[in-house]
Every structure is written in structure tokens, then in C-alpha cells.
Design a protein around this motif. Structure first.
Motif, PDB file in Angstrom:
ATOM      1  N   ALA A 253      36.674  50.648  33.303  1.00  0.00           N
ATOM      2  CA  ALA A 253      36.484  49.432  33.413  1.00  0.00           C
ATOM      3  C   ALA A 253      37.954  48.495  34.971  1.00  0.00           C
ATOM      4  O   ALA A 253      37.603  48.135  35.268  1.00  0.00           O
ATOM      5  N   HIS A 254      38.393  50.172  35.341  1.00  0.00           N
ATOM      6  CA  HIS A 254      39.618  49.603  36.414  1.00  0.00           C
ATOM      7  C   HIS A 254      40.436  48.722  35.953  1.00  0.00           C
ATOM      8  O   HIS A 254      40.925  47.459  36.993  1.00  0.00           O
ATOM      9  N   ASP A 262      50.084  40.186  19.011  1.00  0.00           N
ATOM     10  CA  ASP A 262      48.942  40.646  19.195  1.00  0.00           C
ATOM     11  C   ASP A 262      47.761  39.740  20.514  1.00  0.00           C
ATOM     12  O   ASP A 262      47.125  39.964  20.803  1.00  0.00           O
ATOM     13  N   GLN A 263      49.613  38.990  20.966  1.00  0.00           N
ATOM     14  CA  GLN A 263      48.787  37.808  22.175  1.00  0.00           C
ATOM     15  C   GLN A 263      48.184  38.299  23.610  1.00  0.00           C
ATOM     16  O   GLN A 263      49.199  38.891  23.905  1.00  0.00           O
ATOM     17  N   LEU A 264      47.101  38.676  24.156  1.00  0.00           N
ATOM     18  CA  LEU A 264      46.543  39.125  25.181  1.00  0.00           C
ATOM     19  C   LEU A 264      46.880  37.925  26.094  1.00  0.00           C
ATOM     20  O   LEU A 264      47.426  37.000  26.415  1.00  0.00           O
ATOM     21  N   VAL A 265      48.373  38.774  27.341  1.00  0.00           N
ATOM     22  CA  VAL A 265      49.265  38.261  28.183  1.00  0.00           C
ATOM     23  C   VAL A 265      48.809  38.361  29.517  1.00  0.00           C
ATOM     24  O   VAL A 265      49.033  37.230  30.445  1.00  0.00           O
ATOM     25  N   GLN A 266      47.581  39.112  29.833  1.00  0.00           N
ATOM     26  CA  GLN A 266      47.846  39.408  31.808  1.00  0.00           C
ATOM     27  C   GLN A 266      46.277  40.602  31.388  1.00  0.00           C
ATOM     28  O   GLN A 266      46.428  41.590  30.660  1.00  0.00           O
ATOM     29  N   THR A 267      45.549  40.483  32.543  1.00  0.00           N
ATOM     30  CA  THR A 267      44.568  41.445  32.864  1.00  0.00           C
ATOM     31  C   THR A 267      44.457  41.359  34.292  1.00  0.00           C
ATOM     32  O   THR A 267      44.275  39.973  34.730  1.00  0.00           O
ATOM     33  N   PHE A 268      44.758  42.666  34.776  1.00  0.00           N
ATOM     34  CA  PHE A 268      45.223  42.761  36.000  1.00  0.00           C
ATOM     35  C   PHE A 268      43.552  43.897  37.065  1.00  0.00           C
ATOM     36  O   PHE A 268      43.407  44.800  35.762  1.00  0.00           O
ATOM     37  N   PRO A 269      43.295  44.039  37.540  1.00  0.00           N
ATOM     38  CA  PRO A 269      43.037  44.476  38.431  1.00  0.00           C
ATOM     39  C   PRO A 269      43.332  46.085  38.741  1.00  0.00           C
ATOM     40  O   PRO A 269      44.595  45.466  39.017  1.00  0.00           O
ATOM     41  N   GLY A 338      40.450  47.273  40.607  1.00  0.00           N
ATOM     42  CA  GLY A 338      39.581  46.670  39.939  1.00  0.00           C
ATOM     43  C   GLY A 338      38.110  47.192  39.765  1.00  0.00           C
ATOM     44  O   GLY A 338      37.060  46.778  40.211  1.00  0.00           O
ATOM     45  N   SER A 339      37.965  48.768  41.232  1.00  0.00           N
ATOM     46  CA  SER A 339      36.210  48.673  41.034  1.00  0.00           C
ATOM     47  C   SER A 339      36.587  50.080  41.396  1.00  0.00           C
ATOM     48  O   SER A 339      35.533  51.032  41.494  1.00  0.00           O
ATOM     49  N   ASN A 348      48.240  51.581  39.851  1.00  0.00           N
ATOM     50  CA  ASN A 348      48.272  51.250  41.006  1.00  0.00           C
ATOM     51  C   ASN A 348      47.792  49.477  41.081  1.00  0.00           C
ATOM     52  O   ASN A 348      46.951  49.416  40.328  1.00  0.00           O
ATOM     53  N   LEU A 349      48.458  48.908  41.090  1.00  0.00           N
ATOM     54  CA  LEU A 349      48.464  47.114  40.740  1.00  0.00           C
ATOM     55  C   LEU A 349      49.431  46.290  42.068  1.00  0.00           C
ATOM     56  O   LEU A 349      49.951  47.531  42.933  1.00  0.00           O
ATOM     57  N   SER A 350      48.337  45.246  42.502  1.00  0.00           N
ATOM     58  CA  SER A 350      49.289  45.066  43.434  1.00  0.00           C
ATOM     59  C   SER A 350      51.087  44.572  43.508  1.00  0.00           C
ATOM     60  O   SER A 350      51.533  44.841  42.596  1.00  0.00           O
ATOM     61  N   THR A 351      51.802  44.076  44.387  1.00  0.00           N
ATOM     62  CA  THR A 351      53.076  44.263  44.375  1.00  0.00           C
ATOM     63  C   THR A 351      53.444  43.417  43.577  1.00  0.00           C
ATOM     64  O   THR A 351      54.615  43.023  42.583  1.00  0.00           O
TER      65      THR A 351
END
Length: 401
Positions: A253-254, A262-269, A338-339, A348-351
Motif C-alpha cells: 500500500a506504500h 491504540d490510537q492512530l496518530v499518523q499515516t505517511f506515504p 506513496g506509489s 523512505n519518507l519526506s524529510t
């Protein structure tokens, strides 16, 4: 009454009184023979037995010194070293048998040393019985003190196993493991597993409960590791399990989804490893962090000048395995995040996002990689692949299973 009759009456009364007196005091045959009665027999002497026979050699210095008394009570146990100096210690009844007493030294006995034991008991007549013996402790061919992680007083994430590293392969793993005692403030089903001949890890069936206090008492002084190696000293290490941080890196899903408890705090591409260099599936554990680091393909066997080789400076690198896998800033792959999966195995993430994850993470946090074309994390990938081992297989890795 006449005088003569009065005399007769008096004589009868005197005779009767004498007869009564004789009847009251009586007389035994012993008295008749001039004796004073049969004397009570003396009590038998107390019997003493020391658990270490006189002349015993190669005695482990942590061996309990027990004294058994029959027909009396223990009065004293004294131990002296080879120079005749008293060794301070205390005596207490054995938990399973009050007739046995255990002498415990204030400080452990030394290796390669001679000792003498003097034990005294008294019988029912307070008569003393004394026994003496001597013994010599073992002379090790080598002494070993293992390293332990996490370090004492630290806080780590829910995925960090307790690890013990030995200098050399351990021949008698069962003896050593039986002296690695783990206690936790929250009960767990944790078990040791020998991931190598010189390394043992301890973990529960699922991640540690957040907030748990964990203590390891490595009571290894006087313990034989086998083949002439003995424990050099005891060690105690305590650490705390911090907040539950478990992220899921979905290579298909990238996306990198980050949870605090148990809390979702971030979803990063994100972009994971390419088909040529896929990221390994499985639960990875955060090991260390670098705000800046130079990454070099030669560290995993690919020359920098070879096709696909590289040497580059990166920021906000959070190591998640020892095979070169990190979560880090990769502004050069921003278009693919993300793709598509285009990295050499890293996430790999953005800075900006890499910096956020860097600040959020602590050693012991978990990054679960799923959906990758690569295999599953294994021993070939470095120190911590523990959570990739099925629980039944993990338990079978204990020397005491």
C-alpha cells in the motif's frame, strides 16, 4: 485408776504410736541395702554431619554448607579461610527440614581457596559434640561476565527483548539459564531462547505491556558454564517498558501507519525496498537513531562503484535492523513515496515526516513490515529478529524446555 493400771495403758499407747510411725515411714529394699535409688542414665551424645565431606575439592563457591544434627541442638558453626581468619556468616534452619541448618557467608566464598568448618552441638545434658572438616573451592580455567541489554535504568519500547551476551559459547546452557531470573511488575509468559551459543534472549509471547518494570537477576557467581568456565560475578539490571509504539509499514500500500498506544496518530506515504532490494517482512525493532549518517552499500557487500552501489548522506535515520534497514529522510524519492517501492530496503519518507518519526521513536519500538516481496526477517539480519519466530518454536529454544 490405780498407778499400776495407768502404767499399763501408757505402755500400750507408746507401742501403738511406734507401730504407727514405722508404718508411715516404711522401708524399701534399696534403703535396707543402704542405696539411694537407681541413677538416671546419661543422654547419648549429639550426632553432627556436615554436607561437605572432609577433604572435598573442586567445590563450587556458592554450594550451600549444611549441618545436620541428630539427638541434640546445633550450637555453632564457624568457618575459617586458609589463613585461619574467621569468615563471617549466619546460620538458619533449612526451609524443608528443621533438623538441617544452612550456613551462609556474608560475602561469597572465593574461587581456588581452602576453608575449614567447625560445628558444635549439645545433647539433652548440654554436653557438647564438635566436628571439623575442610574443603577447597574450584579453580576456574576462565571467568566470564556477560553483557546485558537493555542497560540498567533505561526505558525501551514494547518490542525490546532482554538480551544476555556471553564472551564465549556456553557449554552448559541449562545451568546458566536456571540462574537468569526475570521478574516483572506485570505478569508475563516470557521465556528464554538461545539465539546462539553465546547469546540468550527473553521475551513474552506478545509485546511487553506498556509500563512494565523488568528486572533480571543474573546470579552467575559460582555457576559452571561448562568446560572450565565459571561465572565471575552476579549482576542485576532493571529497566522500564515505555509507551506502546507499533507502526505498520505496508510495502504493497506504500504507507506507514503510526500508533501511539491504540490510537492512530499518523499515516505517511512511503517507499519501501524495490524488487531487487526488497525490505524484509516481519516485526522490526528500533535499535538506534542518527540525526545524520552516511549510508554506504559496501556495509552489506555491494561496492560503492558497483551497479546499484551508493554512498550518500541522509538525515533522521531510525535503524530498524542490522541489515541496513532504516526509516529515513529521502527527498530524492519523494515522487515515488506513496506509489512505488524504489529504495535499497529502507523505508523512505519526506524529510519532514522522517524527522517526526525520528523524534517519536525510542529504542524498542516496533515497525511491522508487511506486503513486501522480500522474505521474513531472520538471524541473517542481525541482532533482533525475535518476533519473527513463532511462539512454540521460541519456547523450544529454551535450554530448560
Amino acid at each position: 485408776m490405780g498407778t499400776q493400771q495407768a502404767r499399763r495403758v501408757a505402755a500400750v499407747l507408746i507401742a501403738a504410736s511406734l507401730a504407727l510411725l514405722v508404718g508411715c515411714t516404711g522401708s524399701s529394699s534399696d534403703d535396707a541395702a543402704g542405696g539411694t535409688g537407681t541413677p538416671e542414665p546419661s543422654a547419648a551424645p549429639a550426632q553432627l554431619a556436615v554436607s561437605l565431606p572432609d577433604g572435598a575439592v573442586d567445590v563450587p563457591p556458592a554450594t550451600p554448607l549444611e549441618v545436620t544434627v541428630t539427638g541434640g541442638e546445633l550450637a555453632d558453626v564457624a568457618v575459617a579461610d586458609g589463613a585461619g581468619t574467621d569468615v563471617p556468616g549466619s546460620v538458619a534452619p533449612a526451609a524443608d527440614d528443621p533438623s538441617r541448618a544452612v550456613w551462609t557467608p556474608e560475602t561469597p566464598l572465593a574461587y581456588a581457596a581452602s576453608y575449614s568448618v567447625t560445628a558444635t552441638a549439645t545433647n539433652a545434658d548440654d554436653a557438647e559434640t564438635t566436628t571439623t572438616s575442610g574443603f577447597t573451592t574450584v579453580t576456574p580455567a576462565a571467568l566470564s561476565t556477560p553483557s546485558i541489554g537493555p542497560l540498567d535504568g533505561t526505558t525501551v519500547g514494547v518490542g525490546m527483548p532482554l538480551r544476555v551476551f556471553f564472551d564465549d559459547p556456553v557449554a552448559d546452557k541449562a545451568a546458566v539459564e536456571s540462574h537468569l531470573l526475570v521478574t516483572t511488575s506485570t505478569p508475563t509468559d516470557g521465556v528464554w531462547n538461545w539465539v546462539g551459543d553465546a547469546e540468550a534472549h527473553f521475551r513474552p509471547s506478545t509485546y511487553w505491556p506498556a509500563g512494565t518494570q523488568v528486572t533480571l537477576d543474573a546470579d552467575l557467581y559460582g555457576v559452571s558454564f561448562g568446560e572450565g568456565v565459571w561465572g565471575e560475578k552476579d549482576r542485576t539490571v532493571s529497566f522500564t517498558i515505555g509507551r506502546k509504539h507499533v507502526s505498520v509499514a505496508d510495502a504493497a500500500a506504500h504507507t506507514l501507519t503510526v500508533y501511539d498506544g491504540d490510537q492512530l496518530v499518523q499515516t505517511f506515504p512511503m517507499s519501501a525496498g524495490s524488487s531487487e532490494n526488497p525490505t524484509h517482512n516481519g516485526a522490526h525493532v528500533v535499535l538506534e537513531k542518527f540525526d545524520a549518517i552516511t549510508m554506504d552499500s559496501s556495509t552489506f557487500g555491494l561496492a560503492v562503484d558497483a551497479p546499484g552501489g551508493y554512498r550518500t548522506d541522509v538525515q533522521y535515520a531510525t535503524r530498524i535492523s542490522n541489515n541496513g534497514e532504516f526509516v529515513h529522510a529521502a527527498p530524492w524519492s519523494l515522487a515515488s513515496q506513496g506509489s512505488a517501492n524504489v529504495s535499497h530496503g529502507c523505508i523512505n519518507l519526506s524529510t519532514e515526516r522522517a524527522q517526526w518519526f525520528y523524534d517519536f521513536s525510542q529504542p524498542g519500538d516496533v515497525v511491522e513490515v508487511v506486503g513486501s516481496q522480500g522474505g521474513t526477517l531472520s538471524a541473517a539480519d542481525g541482532d533482533i529478529y525475535d518476533w519473527a519466530i513463532p511462539w512454540e518454536e521460541w519456547k523450544a529454544g529454551s535450554a530448560l524446555s
